[in-house]
Write a protein that holds these residues in place. Sequence first.
Motif, PDB file in Angstrom:
ATOM      1  N   TRP A  28     -19.869 -62.957  21.756  1.00 44.78           N
ATOM      2  CA  TRP A  28     -18.755 -63.483  21.229  1.00 44.78           C
ATOM      3  C   TRP A  28     -17.739 -62.516  20.514  1.00 44.78           C
ATOM      4  CZ3 TRP A  28     -16.819 -65.109  16.450  1.00 44.78           C
ATOM      5  CH2 TRP A  28     -15.780 -66.063  16.576  1.00 44.78           C
ATOM      6  N   GLY A  29     -18.205 -61.729  19.879  1.00 41.21           N
ATOM      7  CA  GLY A  29     -17.310 -60.735  19.446  1.00 41.21           C
ATOM      8  C   GLY A  29     -16.736 -59.871  20.233  1.00 41.21           C
ATOM      9  N   LEU A  30     -17.577 -59.479  21.270  1.00 37.27           N
ATOM     10  CA  LEU A  30     -17.339 -58.713  22.402  1.00 37.27           C
ATOM     11  C   LEU A  30     -16.070 -59.277  23.171  1.00 37.27           C
ATOM     12  CD1 LEU A  30     -17.563 -55.966  24.191  1.00 37.27           C
ATOM     13  CD2 LEU A  30     -19.208 -57.303  25.500  1.00 37.27           C
ATOM     14  N   VAL A  31     -16.064 -60.469  23.352  1.00 38.29           N
ATOM     15  CA  VAL A  31     -14.980 -61.408  24.185  1.00 38.29           C
ATOM     16  C   VAL A  31     -13.890 -61.638  23.540  1.00 38.29           C
ATOM     17  CG1 VAL A  31     -14.583 -63.599  25.335  1.00 38.29           C
ATOM     18  CG2 VAL A  31     -16.720 -62.114  25.848  1.00 38.29           C
ATOM     19  N   MET A  37     -11.756 -50.925  19.363  1.00 42.21           N
ATOM     20  CA  MET A  37     -12.542 -50.529  18.258  1.00 42.21           C
ATOM     21  C   MET A  37     -13.317 -51.554  17.483  1.00 42.21           C
ATOM     22  SD  MET A  37     -12.536 -47.299  18.222  1.00 42.21           S
ATOM     23  CE  MET A  37     -12.454 -46.576  16.874  1.00 42.21           C
ATOM     24  N   GLU A  38     -12.665 -52.890  17.337  1.00 42.43           N
ATOM     25  CA  GLU A  38     -13.316 -53.865  16.761  1.00 42.43           C
ATOM     26  C   GLU A  38     -14.325 -54.339  17.806  1.00 42.43           C
ATOM     27  OE1 GLU A  38      -9.672 -55.548  14.002  1.00 42.43           O
ATOM     28  OE2 GLU A  38      -9.762 -56.411  16.126  1.00 42.43           O
ATOM     29  N   ARG A  39     -14.283 -54.595  19.258  1.00 45.26           N
ATOM     30  CA  ARG A  39     -15.222 -55.078  20.063  1.00 45.26           C
ATOM     31  C   ARG A  39     -16.344 -54.164  20.039  1.00 45.26           C
ATOM     32  NH1 ARG A  39     -10.384 -55.974  23.356  1.00 45.26           N
ATOM     33  NH2 ARG A  39     -10.796 -54.184  24.526  1.00 45.26           N
ATOM     34  N   MET A  90     -19.248 -42.249  21.519  1.00 46.98           N
ATOM     35  CA  MET A  90     -18.697 -41.794  22.818  1.00 46.98           C
ATOM     36  C   MET A  90     -17.319 -42.482  23.084  1.00 46.98           C
ATOM     37  SD  MET A  90     -20.083 -38.935  22.597  1.00 46.98           S
ATOM     38  CE  MET A  90     -19.205 -38.261  24.130  1.00 46.98           C
ATOM     39  N   ILE A  91     -17.404 -43.887  23.346  1.00 49.01           N
ATOM     40  CA  ILE A  91     -16.161 -44.785  23.762  1.00 49.01           C
ATOM     41  C   ILE A  91     -15.442 -44.587  22.685  1.00 49.01           C
ATOM     42  CG2 ILE A  91     -15.958 -47.127  23.898  1.00 49.01           C
ATOM     43  CD1 ILE A  91     -18.500 -47.424  25.252  1.00 49.01           C
ATOM     44  N   ALA A  92     -15.972 -44.331  21.420  1.00 48.52           N
ATOM     45  CA  ALA A  92     -14.783 -44.583  20.273  1.00 48.52           C
ATOM     46  C   ALA A  92     -14.120 -43.275  20.284  1.00 48.52           C
ATOM     47  CB  ALA A  92     -15.320 -44.604  18.815  1.00 48.52           C
ATOM     48  N   LYS A  93     -14.493 -42.020  20.678  1.00 50.39           N
ATOM     49  CA  LYS A  93     -14.006 -40.716  20.656  1.00 50.39           C
ATOM     50  C   LYS A  93     -13.072 -40.653  21.726  1.00 50.39           C
ATOM     51  CE  LYS A  93     -16.760 -37.229  18.343  1.00 50.39           C
ATOM     52  NZ  LYS A  93     -17.630 -36.088  18.739  1.00 50.39           N
ATOM     53  N   VAL A  94     -13.311 -41.202  22.780  1.00 51.36           N
ATOM     54  CA  VAL A  94     -12.534 -41.359  24.014  1.00 51.36           C
ATOM     55  C   VAL A  94     -11.202 -42.263  23.686  1.00 51.36           C
ATOM     56  CG1 VAL A  94     -12.109 -42.034  26.239  1.00 51.36           C
ATOM     57  CG2 VAL A  94     -14.307 -40.792  25.726  1.00 51.36           C
ATOM     58  N   HIS A  95     -11.473 -43.313  22.940  1.00 49.89           N
ATOM     59  CA  HIS A  95     -10.465 -44.205  22.557  1.00 49.89           C
ATOM     60  C   HIS A  95      -9.573 -43.555  21.672  1.00 49.89           C
ATOM     61  CE1 HIS A  95      -8.317 -47.838  21.759  1.00 49.89           C
ATOM     62  NE2 HIS A  95      -8.445 -47.620  20.462  1.00 49.89           N
ATOM     63  N   GLY A 113      -5.604 -56.892  14.952  1.00 49.19           N
ATOM     64  CA  GLY A 113      -6.553 -57.681  15.070  1.00 49.19           C
ATOM     65  C   GLY A 113      -6.927 -58.115  13.419  1.00 49.19           C
ATOM     66  N   PRO A 114      -7.833 -58.873  13.142  1.00 50.53           N
ATOM     67  CA  PRO A 114      -8.270 -59.149  11.887  1.00 50.53           C
ATOM     68  C   PRO A 114      -8.366 -58.207  10.788  1.00 50.53           C
ATOM     69  CG  PRO A 114      -9.789 -60.238  13.379  1.00 50.53           C
ATOM     70  CD  PRO A 114      -9.005 -59.239  14.108  1.00 50.53           C
ATOM     71  N   ALA A 115      -8.707 -56.746  11.509  1.00 54.54           N
ATOM     72  CA  ALA A 115      -8.651 -55.616  10.600  1.00 54.54           C
ATOM     73  C   ALA A 115      -7.326 -54.920  10.299  1.00 54.54           C
ATOM     74  CB  ALA A 115      -9.741 -54.675  11.131  1.00 54.54           C
ATOM     75  N   GLY A 116      -6.248 -55.433  10.872  1.00 58.22           N
ATOM     76  CA  GLY A 116      -5.177 -55.063  10.962  1.00 58.22           C
ATOM     77  C   GLY A 116      -4.426 -54.076  12.220  1.00 58.22           C
TER      78      GLY A 116
END
Length: 144
Positions: A28-31, A37-39, A90-95, A113-116
């Motif tokens: 659910w969080g992924l969708v 970064m939140e997903r 690795m996904i976070a670094k590319v992003h 998002g909710p985190a700002g």
Amino acid sequence: MSGPASFAELLAAALIVLGAGFALVGSWGLVRLPSLMERLHGPTKASTLGMGAMLVASVVWFQLGEGEWTTHELLISVFLFVTAPISANMIAKVHLHRLRTGEASGGASEPAGPAGSPAPPPGSADWATHEAPHQGTPGDFAGD
């Protein structure tokens, strides 16, 4: 139903329900979460924990219910717990690299998002860009 078999069934069922709940929350969080970064937290945290609980349920069932020891689930757990954080990193670094170079999401900014609102890393944060070290900084071995 005998005593140990019923205990194994109850424990395995509880672990499966717990694992399915965590996997559901992670999916659910992924969708539903708005930014990449939140997903990342959905599949790497909750779903991994959910799969771990289901694999432990399988080990419990075969050990207590059937009297057999299986290592397949343990090997799957090790593989899962090693690869999930590495792939998320690795996904976070590319992003972060794409945010820094301005090519993230085809030039469009991510929704807040909710985190700002997502902010690009500071200009001096080269750790995710694969640049050569700048002269006079740690890691500059040309000056030694």
